[in-house]
Enzyme design. Structure first.
Site, PDB file in Angstrom:
ATOM      1  N   HIS A 373       0.869  -1.243  -0.033  1.00 53.34           N
ATOM      2  CA  HIS A 373       0.032  -0.086  -0.027  1.00 53.34           C
ATOM      3  C   HIS A 373       0.887   1.425  -0.176  1.00 53.34           C
ATOM      4  CE1 HIS A 373      -2.837   2.814   1.655  1.00 53.34           C
ATOM      5  NE2 HIS A 373      -3.728   2.088   1.251  1.00 53.34           N
ATOM      6  N   ASP A 450       2.894  -5.087   8.205  1.00 54.35           N
ATOM      7  CA  ASP A 450       1.650  -4.335   8.118  1.00 54.35           C
ATOM      8  C   ASP A 450       0.563  -5.378   8.045  1.00 54.35           C
ATOM      9  OD1 ASP A 450      -0.490  -2.858   7.360  1.00 54.35           O
ATOM     10  OD2 ASP A 450       0.345  -2.365   5.174  1.00 54.35           O
ATOM     11  N   GLN A 453      -4.695  -5.359   6.430  1.00 53.31           N
ATOM     12  CA  GLN A 453      -5.566  -6.333   5.772  1.00 53.31           C
ATOM     13  C   GLN A 453      -5.818  -7.547   6.172  1.00 53.31           C
ATOM     14  OE1 GLN A 453      -7.767  -5.568   3.486  1.00 53.31           O
ATOM     15  NE2 GLN A 453      -7.213  -3.311   3.302  1.00 53.31           N
ATOM     16  N   LYS A 476     -10.550  -1.335  10.087  1.00 52.92           N
ATOM     17  CA  LYS A 476     -10.692  -2.459   9.127  1.00 52.92           C
ATOM     18  C   LYS A 476     -11.036  -3.726   9.725  1.00 52.92           C
ATOM     19  CE  LYS A 476      -7.959  -0.335   5.628  1.00 52.92           C
ATOM     20  NZ  LYS A 476      -8.448  -0.055   4.474  1.00 52.92           N
ATOM     21  N   CYS A 614      -5.043   2.616  -3.825  1.00 56.09           N
ATOM     22  CA  CYS A 614      -3.683   3.373  -3.128  1.00 56.09           C
ATOM     23  C   CYS A 614      -2.622   1.935  -3.244  1.00 56.09           C
ATOM     24  CB  CYS A 614      -3.738   3.611  -1.521  1.00 56.09           C
ATOM     25  SG  CYS A 614      -5.093   4.743  -1.256  1.00 56.09           S
TER      26      CYS A 614
END
Length: 658
Positions: A373, A450, A453, A476, A614
């Site tokens: 991202h 990260d 997600q 999220k 993004c």
């Protein structure tokens, strides 16, 4: 006549007492009792019919028999209806050993005995059966493997007891007419979930190993948690032990019940029921989170860590309780390693500006991947430009998976940091996080993972991954916007300087110098997003009740179904077909701009993302500037997928108004 009616006016008798009141031969039958000859005949038929009793045994040795599943249950089909029962127990090893070596009568997946029983959610039509495919790989590389349909049968077991229970007259009549295929009157039921996935870290008991015979796909284990993680050891022993760190819920998972927890899913959009398939952008909020926010502002609202009054104490307790819930959710060793920020983007910038400025020097190397991202690209570009460091990018193959050989070639003695997504927001690729982290650590590099997600789709264990930093956004994962988390190893955080200055992050201030708080306080300057941190805690409570393993299993099978249906549409090309994926289904449709597809779906009440997400570099790697991105969550169903596919077919045929 019901059992209660048949016993009305009669005393409650034990087996021995019952025998003492039976009339002797030649005596009249007392009023209310059945004829002894009829009773004897029915009892003989009853005990003769029991499959586990084949020979006479001394009365003292009689115990109630175990009913084998192949002897009492029919073959399960998509239309089979199995009684719903609580799912908070599992078979013992001795009970498992009594099962047959094959389950020829069941189209199901066995569950390991150490995982609490769950009943899978319903997926199709009336949602009485579940669409299942092999956990890995998905049906991308060549053939599409047919889906298997199954229901989740449960195996009733007779609890051993010293004496045989004397059936009532009504029960004996029912037995004479024929056995029930699912239950025996008076028998306690022990649910067994034969549909649970195989979870890394759980060992197969010898008695359970035979269940796998004939179902080779059950040996393909999907990475719900890192390999080697001991999930059974972390279950709470009592309620007071708190929620299970690995979120293994014993509750039944039913998609329609889950949907009722999210009030926005009852909305109408353009006269159509809302179909929310934009979960990678943000997830919807359950009523429990909405209620918790309202409760906080109604009864606890105050600043924290400062005042001595009652509301300040309530607000502080709620805020710090949320930190503890996040610690458990990530399986972090200490609450001191949990920092509240606005989201994953701010978390990455915190690490870049604090740890990065302190440790990155000229000609040092930062490694990322093509999957990132923008939030995991731009901060490192800025840091490299400031420090004179170099940014290297690990390539991916045509399916969207990281090329590990190429990734390893980028690592070296000057590598200071590796930062990559656990799950790609654009492709849904699940990266081999543990392996990549181990490779980076061999060169002494720190690793930022990260998880923005990942946290809504799978169990996360930062200790098992051994990452140095982990970031995610609350919105999220069914929590409010404006709240996020940075996990950092405590020894690293204690040596990082603050990146913002102000109140709350200090111990003492003079005009000559400032003494900062220890972690995490030193990284939480000013008044934080207190209410939404509390809301994040409520969202984690909700996920703990549902169970992350349940969610991961459900979404995977829904993803397989959605993939198969989308690939039936002529001219539709999926972007990202990695062997391991989470719930993202980016695609392009020949002859249509992505934005036009998104607008057409919106007219049907279907919410998807259309654009570059993004993540422009990875889309350009696949030769496109934008894509349509349906993305899944625990409240989506096959009906949602059907609505999407129908709308796309209509669009292809020019029926955009239908």
């Amino acid at each position: 006549m019901s059992t209660n009616e048949s016993q009305k006016g009669l005393p409650r008798l034990t087996g021995d007492e019952f025998r003492t009141v039976l009339p002797r031969e030649g005596q009249a039958v007392p009023h209310g009792l059945p004829d002894p000859a009829v009773l004897a005949r029915m009892a003989n038929e009853f005990f003769t019919a029991l499959p586990a009793v084949h020979a006479a045994v001394p009365e003292a040795a009689l115990v109630e028999p175990v009913i084998h599943p192949t002897e009492i249950l029919p073959v399960a089909t998509t239309s089979a209806r199995v009684p719903s029962i609580p799912s908070n127990a599992a078979l013992s090893e001795s009970q498992l050993s009594s099962l047959p070596s094959t389950l020829s009568g069941f189209n199901v997946r066995p569950q390991l005995p150490s995982v609490p029983g769950t009943v899978l959610p319903e997926l199709r039509g009336s949602l009485s059966s579940f669409q299942v495919a092999e956990p890995v790989p998905l049906a991308f590389l060549g053939e599409i493997r047919p889906l298997l349909s199954y229901s989740s049968p449960t195996l009733p077991v007779i609890e051993p007891t010293p004496t045989i229970k004397i059936p009532t007259e009504t029960e004996l009549h029912a037995i004479a007419d024929g056995f029930s295929s699912a239950t025996v009157p008076g028998a306690p039921e022990f649910p067994v979930d034969l549909a649970a996935p195989q979870t890394p870290g759980l060992s197969v008991q010898p008695a359970a190993a035979e269940l796998f015979h004939g179902y080779s796909f059950l040996n393909e284990i999907r990475q719900l948690v890192p390999a080697g993680t001991d999930t059974t050891a972390k279950l709470p022993q009592t309620f007071s032990d708190g929620l299970a760190p690995l979120n293994l819920s014993s509750q039944s998972f039913e998609a329609q019940t889950i949907r009722r927890d999210f009030p926005i899913l009852q909305e109408q959009v353009n006269g159509k029921p809302l179909v929310w398939l934009d979960n990678a952008a943000t997830t919807q909020k359950p009523q429990s989170v909405i209620d918790r926010l309202n409760d906080f502002y109604s009864h606890e609202n105050s600043n924290i860590h400062r005042a001595a009054h009652e509301l300040a104490a309530r607000a502080t307790d709620a805020y710090e309780a949320a930190r503890e819930k996040v610690r458990r959710f990530l399986n972090s060793p200490s609450v001191k390693e949990i920092i509240f920020v606005r989201g994953a983007t701010e978390g990455i910038n915190l690490v870049a500006q604090s740890w990065g400025r302190q440790n990155i020097q000229k000609d040092d190397v930062i490694v990322i991947t093509w999957l990132e991202h923008h939030a995991n690209i731009v901060p490192w570009q800025m840091l490299c430009a400031e420090k004179g460091a170099r940014l290297r990018v690990a390539p991916v193959d045509d399916s969207g998976q990281v090329l590990l050989d190429e990734y390893q070639r980028l690592l070296g003695p000057r590598t200071r940091l590796v930062a990559f997504a656990q799950v790609s927001n654009a492709l849904g690729t699940v990266t081999p996080a543990q392996e990549m982290i181990e490779m980076a650590h061999r060169y002494g590099a720190k690793v930022l993972l990260d998880g923005a997600q990942a946290v809504s789709h799978m169990q996360v264990d930062v200790q098992a991954y051994d990452c140095d930093f982990y970031v995610f956004s609350g919105h999220k994962v069914f929590a409010p916007t404006g709240i996020g988390v940075v996990f950092g190893k405590l020894d690293i955080l204690e040596n990082m300087p603050p990146w913002q200055g102000g109140g709350n992050m200090i111990q003492d201030v003079t005009f000559e110098k400032t003494v900062y708080q220890q972690a995490p306080g030193r990284f939480e300057a000013g008044t934080g997003n207190i209410a939404d941190a509390v809301g994040l805690g409520a969202a984690i409570d909700y996920l703990d009740r549902v169970g992350m393993v349940n969610i991961s299993r459900y979404e995977h099978d829904l993803l397989v179904y959605a993939t198969e249906q989308l690939l039936r549409i002529p001219g539709l090309r999926l972007i990202g077909t990695a062997r391991e994926k989470a719930g993202v289904l980016s695609f392009v449709l020949d002859g249509f701009r992505s934005e036009d597809v998104g607008a057409a779906l919106n007219r049907q009440g279907i919410a998807v993302r259309a654009g570059h997400h993004c993540a422009q570099p990875i889309l350009r790697r696949f030769g496109v500037e934008s894509a349509v991105r349906p993305s899944l969550a625990l409240y989506n169903t096959c009906e949602d997928i059907d609505a999407l596919v129908t709308a796309l077919w209509n669009l292809k045929q020019g029926h955009t108004s239908l």
